[in-house]
Design a protein around this motif. Structure first.
Motif, PDB file in Angstrom:
ATOM      1  N   PRO A 295       0.838  -1.201   0.000  1.00  0.00           N
ATOM      2  CA  PRO A 295       0.000   0.000   0.000  1.00  0.00           C
ATOM      3  C   PRO A 295       0.876   1.256   0.000  1.00  0.00           C
ATOM      4  N   ILE A 296       1.128   1.780  -1.183  1.00  0.00           N
ATOM      5  CA  ILE A 296       2.063   2.893  -1.333  1.00  0.00           C
ATOM      6  C   ILE A 296       1.359   4.198  -1.665  1.00  0.00           C
ATOM      7  N   ILE A 297       0.394   4.149  -2.581  1.00  0.00           N
ATOM      8  CA  ILE A 297      -0.334   5.376  -2.921  1.00  0.00           C
ATOM      9  C   ILE A 297      -1.825   5.178  -2.663  1.00  0.00           C
ATOM     10  N   GLN A 298      -2.450   6.231  -2.191  1.00  0.00           N
ATOM     11  CA  GLN A 298      -3.845   6.146  -1.778  1.00  0.00           C
ATOM     12  C   GLN A 298      -4.768   5.658  -2.895  1.00  0.00           C
TER      13      GLN A 298
ATOM     14  N   THR B  18      14.474   3.181  -5.911  1.00  0.00           N
ATOM     15  CA  THR B  18      15.647   3.974  -6.258  1.00  0.00           C
ATOM     16  C   THR B  18      16.101   4.818  -5.062  1.00  0.00           C
ATOM     17  N   LEU B  19      15.144   5.333  -4.320  1.00  0.00           N
ATOM     18  CA  LEU B  19      15.452   6.133  -3.134  1.00  0.00           C
ATOM     19  C   LEU B  19      15.866   5.276  -1.940  1.00  0.00           C
ATOM     20  N   GLY B  20      15.742   3.961  -2.070  1.00  0.00           N
ATOM     21  CA  GLY B  20      16.060   3.078  -0.957  1.00  0.00           C
ATOM     22  C   GLY B  20      15.007   3.129   0.134  1.00  0.00           C
ATOM     23  N   CYS B  21      13.811   3.482  -0.247  1.00  0.00           N
ATOM     24  CA  CYS B  21      12.716   3.666   0.717  1.00  0.00           C
ATOM     25  C   CYS B  21      11.726   2.517   0.604  1.00  0.00           C
ATOM     26  N   ASP B  22      11.285   2.014   1.743  1.00  0.00           N
ATOM     27  CA  ASP B  22      10.291   0.946   1.739  1.00  0.00           C
ATOM     28  C   ASP B  22       9.066   1.308   2.583  1.00  0.00           C
ATOM     29  N   ARG B  23       8.793   2.609   2.677  1.00  0.00           N
ATOM     30  CA  ARG B  23       7.628   3.065   3.434  1.00  0.00           C
ATOM     31  C   ARG B  23       6.344   2.612   2.762  1.00  0.00           C
ATOM     32  N   VAL B  24       5.359   2.327   3.585  1.00  0.00           N
ATOM     33  CA  VAL B  24       4.023   2.009   3.105  1.00  0.00           C
ATOM     34  C   VAL B  24       3.015   2.775   3.959  1.00  0.00           C
ATOM     35  N   ILE B  25       1.807   2.869   3.472  1.00  0.00           N
ATOM     36  CA  ILE B  25       0.746   3.507   4.239  1.00  0.00           C
ATOM     37  C   ILE B  25       0.462   2.619   5.444  1.00  0.00           C
ATOM     38  N   PRO B  26       0.401   3.189   6.654  1.00  0.00           N
ATOM     39  CA  PRO B  26       0.138   2.383   7.852  1.00  0.00           C
ATOM     40  C   PRO B  26      -1.200   1.643   7.758  1.00  0.00           C
ATOM     41  N   GLU B  27      -1.246   0.476   8.394  1.00  0.00           N
ATOM     42  CA  GLU B  27      -2.401  -0.421   8.297  1.00  0.00           C
ATOM     43  C   GLU B  27      -3.715   0.270   8.651  1.00  0.00           C
ATOM     44  N   ALA B  28      -3.739   1.095   9.683  1.00  0.00           N
ATOM     45  CA  ALA B  28      -4.979   1.775  10.084  1.00  0.00           C
ATOM     46  C   ALA B  28      -5.485   2.680   8.961  1.00  0.00           C
ATOM     47  N   GLN B  29      -4.572   3.374   8.292  1.00  0.00           N
ATOM     48  CA  GLN B  29      -4.974   4.243   7.187  1.00  0.00           C
ATOM     49  C   GLN B  29      -5.402   3.429   5.964  1.00  0.00           C
ATOM     50  N   VAL B  30      -4.777   2.271   5.760  1.00  0.00           N
ATOM     51  CA  VAL B  30      -5.189   1.388   4.666  1.00  0.00           C
ATOM     52  C   VAL B  30      -6.631   0.946   4.888  1.00  0.00           C
ATOM     53  N   LYS B  31      -6.960   0.556   6.091  1.00  0.00           N
ATOM     54  CA  LYS B  31      -8.337   0.134   6.396  1.00  0.00           C
ATOM     55  C   LYS B  31      -9.321   1.284   6.163  1.00  0.00           C
ATOM     56  N   ASP B  32      -8.934   2.502   6.560  1.00  0.00           N
ATOM     57  CA  ASP B  32      -9.792   3.664   6.311  1.00  0.00           C
ATOM     58  C   ASP B  32      -9.996   3.878   4.813  1.00  0.00           C
ATOM     59  N   LEU B  33      -8.919   3.761   4.044  1.00  0.00           N
ATOM     60  CA  LEU B  33      -9.018   3.930   2.594  1.00  0.00           C
ATOM     61  C   LEU B  33      -9.894   2.843   1.972  1.00  0.00           C
ATOM     62  N   GLU B  34      -9.699   1.596   2.380  1.00  0.00           N
ATOM     63  CA  GLU B  34     -10.522   0.500   1.860  1.00  0.00           C
ATOM     64  C   GLU B  34     -11.985   0.699   2.229  1.00  0.00           C
ATOM     65  N   GLY B  35     -12.220   1.327   3.377  1.00  0.00           N
ATOM     66  CA  GLY B  35     -13.582   1.618   3.812  1.00  0.00           C
ATOM     67  C   GLY B  35     -14.317   2.597   2.901  1.00  0.00           C
ATOM     68  N   LEU B  36     -13.573   3.343   2.093  1.00  0.00           N
ATOM     69  CA  LEU B  36     -14.189   4.272   1.147  1.00  0.00           C
ATOM     70  C   LEU B  36     -14.836   3.550  -0.038  1.00  0.00           C
ATOM     71  N   ARG B  37     -14.403   2.337  -0.311  1.00  0.00           N
ATOM     72  CA  ARG B  37     -14.878   1.630  -1.504  1.00  0.00           C
ATOM     73  C   ARG B  37     -16.397   1.518  -1.583  1.00  0.00           C
ATOM     74  N   PRO B  38     -17.078   1.019  -0.544  1.00  0.00           N
ATOM     75  CA  PRO B  38     -18.541   0.892  -0.666  1.00  0.00           C
ATOM     76  C   PRO B  38     -19.239   2.236  -0.889  1.00  0.00           C
ATOM     77  N   ALA B  39     -18.810   3.262  -0.178  1.00  0.00           N
ATOM     78  CA  ALA B  39     -19.439   4.582  -0.326  1.00  0.00           C
ATOM     79  C   ALA B  39     -19.235   5.148  -1.726  1.00  0.00           C
ATOM     80  N   TRP B  40     -18.138   4.759  -2.367  1.00  0.00           N
ATOM     81  CA  TRP B  40     -17.831   5.249  -3.712  1.00  0.00           C
ATOM     82  C   TRP B  40     -18.260   4.263  -4.789  1.00  0.00           C
ATOM     83  N   GLY B  41     -18.982   3.200  -4.385  1.00  0.00           N
ATOM     84  CA  GLY B  41     -19.495   2.233  -5.350  1.00  0.00           C
ATOM     85  C   GLY B  41     -18.447   1.351  -5.973  1.00  0.00           C
ATOM     86  N   ILE B  42     -17.373   1.064  -5.239  1.00  0.00           N
ATOM     87  CA  ILE B  42     -16.283   0.238  -5.771  1.00  0.00           C
ATOM     88  C   ILE B  42     -16.391  -1.160  -5.183  1.00  0.00           C
ATOM     89  N   LYS B  43     -16.448  -2.154  -6.051  1.00  0.00           N
ATOM     90  CA  LYS B  43     -16.501  -3.548  -5.590  1.00  0.00           C
ATOM     91  C   LYS B  43     -15.128  -4.122  -5.508  1.00  0.00           C
TER      92      LYS B  43
END
Length: 142
Positions: A42-45, A117-142
């Protein structure tokens, strides 16, 4: 007709919600396909909300029934797929949705390459991933 007609038809058969399929060879996504590396971080929203995880289907000879068979296990649980040593395929309920998913897939691949390339392995934190996934039903995404 496309040389990958069998693959397109199989995706429609495996997931009755699919009304559009796009197959392409975007450079960054194809690099990940050739490397056999899924885009599963989970790298970009936008990718979290609209795309989700993008696995790699095993190699199959282009245009063959084997390509159709190789994508079949992924058609219900995913929205896009990397084709090993080949390219990518995305699907959706509309042509616009399938196209956007392909664009999002390539953006995710490009950003992932830049982060490596930047040597970075950051990802979106799990709590924010769950919040983002929670947007799917409201936005009509299956």
């Amino acid at each position: 007709a496309s040389s990958e007609t069998k693959m397109h038809l199989r995706i429609y058969k495996e997931n009755p919600d699919v009304r559009a399929v796009i197959h392409a060879h975007p450079p960054a996504a194809t690099a990940f396909a050739c490397a056999g590396i899924p885009l599963d971080k989970p790298i970009i929203q936008e990718a979290v909300v609209f795309l989700g995880t993008v696995p790699v289907a095993p190699f199959a000879l282009p245009g063959s029934q084997a390509v159709a068979d190789s994508v079949a296990p992924y058609c219900r649980d995913y929205r896009a797929l990397l084709l090993e040593y080949h390219g990518a395929v995305a699907w959706g309920e509309t042509m616009e949705q399938a196209h956007y998913r392909m664009e999002c897939l390539e953006q995710l691949a490009q950003v992932t390459l830049h982060l490596k390339t930047l040597g970075c392995d950051r990802v979106i934190p799990e709590a924010q991933v769950k919040d983002l996934e929670g947007l799917r039903p409201a936005w009509g995404i299956k």
